[in-house]
Design an enzyme around this catalytic site. Structure first.
Site, mmCIF file in Angstrom:
data_model
loop_
_atom_site.group_PDB
_atom_site.id
_atom_site.type_symbol
_atom_site.label_atom_id
_atom_site.label_comp_id
_atom_site.label_asym_id
_atom_site.label_seq_id
_atom_site.Cartn_x
_atom_site.Cartn_y
_atom_site.Cartn_z
ATOM 1 N N ASP A 158 0.877 -1.177 0.000
ATOM 2 C CA ASP A 158 0.000 0.000 0.000
ATOM 3 C C ASP A 158 0.914 1.227 0.000
ATOM 4 O OD1 ASP A 158 -2.364 1.596 0.314
ATOM 5 O OD2 ASP A 158 -2.008 1.731 2.465
ATOM 6 N N SER A 159 0.317 2.382 -0.231
ATOM 7 C CA SER A 159 1.087 3.624 -0.120
ATOM 8 C C SER A 159 1.533 3.859 1.323
ATOM 9 C CB SER A 159 0.222 4.799 -0.572
ATOM 10 O OG SER A 159 -0.966 4.839 0.212
ATOM 11 N N CYS B 94 -4.412 -1.650 -1.821
ATOM 12 C CA CYS B 94 -4.581 -0.219 -2.020
ATOM 13 C C CYS B 94 -5.538 -0.056 -3.197
ATOM 14 C CB CYS B 94 -3.216 0.395 -2.344
ATOM 15 S SG CYS B 94 -3.263 2.143 -2.748
ATOM 16 N N GLU C 166 -2.661 7.912 8.871
ATOM 17 C CA GLU C 166 -1.203 7.693 8.964
ATOM 18 C C GLU C 166 -0.645 8.272 10.263
ATOM 19 O OE1 GLU C 166 1.311 6.300 6.715
ATOM 20 O OE2 GLU C 166 -0.449 5.347 5.846
ATOM 21 N N CYS D 43 -11.117 2.769 0.074
ATOM 22 C CA CYS D 43 -9.712 3.096 0.330
ATOM 23 C C CYS D 43 -9.353 2.308 1.577
ATOM 24 C CB CYS D 43 -9.542 4.591 0.575
ATOM 25 S SG CYS D 43 -7.925 5.029 1.272
ATOM 26 N N HIS E 290 -7.320 2.709 3.902
ATOM 27 C CA HIS E 290 -7.103 3.441 5.159
ATOM 28 C C HIS E 290 -8.413 3.625 5.943
ATOM 29 C CE1 HIS E 290 -3.191 4.537 3.454
ATOM 30 N NE2 HIS E 290 -2.843 5.032 4.635
#
Ligand code: DGL
Length: 273
Positions: free
Chosen positions: A11-12, A74, A153, A185, A187
Site C-alpha cells: 500500500d502507499s 490499495c 497515517e 480506500c 485506510h
C-alpha cells in the site's frame, strides 16, 4: 513457487494493514511481507502513470524477496496498476482491491450508495467498469476524502479534527438518502467506528474480509497454501521513517515490529538499506 514463500502485501502506507490483519487472521499459517511506500504517500492525488510506476517497482522488489502471491492492498494502486501488473508479471498471482459496489448494490433498499475513495480511484477505468457491471441502476454518491489518509497515517482516528472532516464528507451521503457506504480506500476501515457514529442506520462495507477469502481461494487453487505445521511470520517494510512506522503499526493493529527500511533509487527502483 513453493508453499512456504510469503504473501507480499503493499500500500502507499499503513492503510493496507486493514487487509493484512484479515489475511493474518484467516490464514494464520502464512508468512507475510508488508510494504508501506510511505515516502510517496498519499497516492490518491497523483497521476495514474506515476502510481503505476511505483507499483511496478514495489512488485519487482516483492518478487525478488520471494513472494508467492501479491496483494495490492490499495484501491488507488489497484485502479492505476492492477491490469498493468498482471500483464508485466504473468507468472505472479495478484489479488487487488475493487470498490465493493456489487455487495452494496445488492444490499441497498433506498437505491442510493455512498462511495468513499481517493481521486485516482474514481478516475481509473477499474471504477468505471465496476459501476457498469454492478451498479445496476443504483445511484452512487462518489465522495473524495482529502486529508483522511494523512489523519490515519498520523494515528488520529477519533480526534475532533478527524471527526469534523468525516462529518463533512458524510453530509452529502446522508442528505442524498444513502443507506449503504462503500469504503473504497484501505485506510478508511481504521475510522469505521467514527463513520458509523456519524452515519447511524447506514451500513458500512469494509471489503477486507472478502479480500482475505479471495487470497485463500487463489492460493488453494494453485496448491500454494502454507503447510499445516507452520505458524506465520510477519515482516514489515517501509520506504519512510522506521520509528514512526513502528509506532503507527502498534496503534493500528497492536503489533510490536522491527521494521526494515528501503530506499528508492532512480536506477534500481526499491533497494534495501
Ligand atoms: N490506501 C490507499 C487506497 O486504498 C490510498 C492512500 C493514498 O492516497 O495514498 O486507496
Amino acid at each position: 513457487m513453493n508453499t512456504n514463500q510469503p504473501i507480499g502485501i503493499f500500500d502507499s502506507g499503513v492503510g493496507g494493514l486493514s487487509v493484512w490483519r484479515e489475511i493474518a487472521a484467516q490464514l494464520p499459517r502464512e508468512d507475510t511481507l508488508y510494504f508501506a511506500d510511505q515516502i510517496h504517500i498519499p497516492y490518491g492525488p497523483r497521476s495514474l502513470d506515476q502510481i503505476r510506476s511505483f507499483s511496478e517497482a514495489i512488485t519487482r522488489y516483492l518478487i525478488d524477496q520471494g513472494c508467492k502471491l501479491i496483494v495490492v492492498a490499495c484501491n488507488t494502486a489497484s485502479a492505476a496498476a492492477l491490469k498493468h501488473l498482471r500483464v508485466t508479471f504473468p507468472d505472479m498471482p495478484f489479488v487487488g482491491m475493487e470498490p465493493a459496489v456489487k455487495p452494496a448494490a445488492e444490499h441497498t433498499r433506498t437505491g442510493v450508495v455512498g462511495v468513499m475513495a481517493t481521486p485516482a480511484t474514481f478516475q481509473g477505468e477499474l471504477f468505471a467498469s465496476v459501476v457498469e457491471r454492478f451498479a445496476n441502476g443504483v445511484k452512487l454518491i462518489n465522495q473524495v476524502c482529502p486529508g483522511l489518509v494523512e489523519q490515519v497515517e498520523a494515528g488520529q482516528l477519533n480526534t475532533p479534527d478527524t471527526v469534523a472532516m468525516l462529518d463533512r464528507f458524510l453530509t452529502p451521503i446522508r442528505s442524498g438518502g444513502a443507506d449503504t457506504i462503500v469504503l473504497a480506500c484501505t485506510h478508511y476501515p481504521f475510522v469505521i467506528e467514527a463513520i458509523r457514529s456519524l452515519a447511524p442506520g447506514i451500513g458500512v462495507i469494509d471489503p477486507a474480509p472478502a479480500i482475505a477469502r479471495q487470497v485463500k481461494r487463489v492460493l488453494s487453487e494453485r496448491g500454494l497454501l502454507a503447510s499445516s505445521e507452520q505458524i506465520g511470520q510477519h515482516r514489515f517494510i517501509t520506504s519512510g521513517g522506521a520509528a514512526a512506522y513502528r509506532e503507527i503499526v502498534r496503534v493500528l493493529v497492536g503489533r510490536e515490529i522491527e521494521p526494515r527500511g528501503v530506499v528508492w533509487s532512480n536506477k534500481q527502483g526499491v533497494v534495501d538499506v
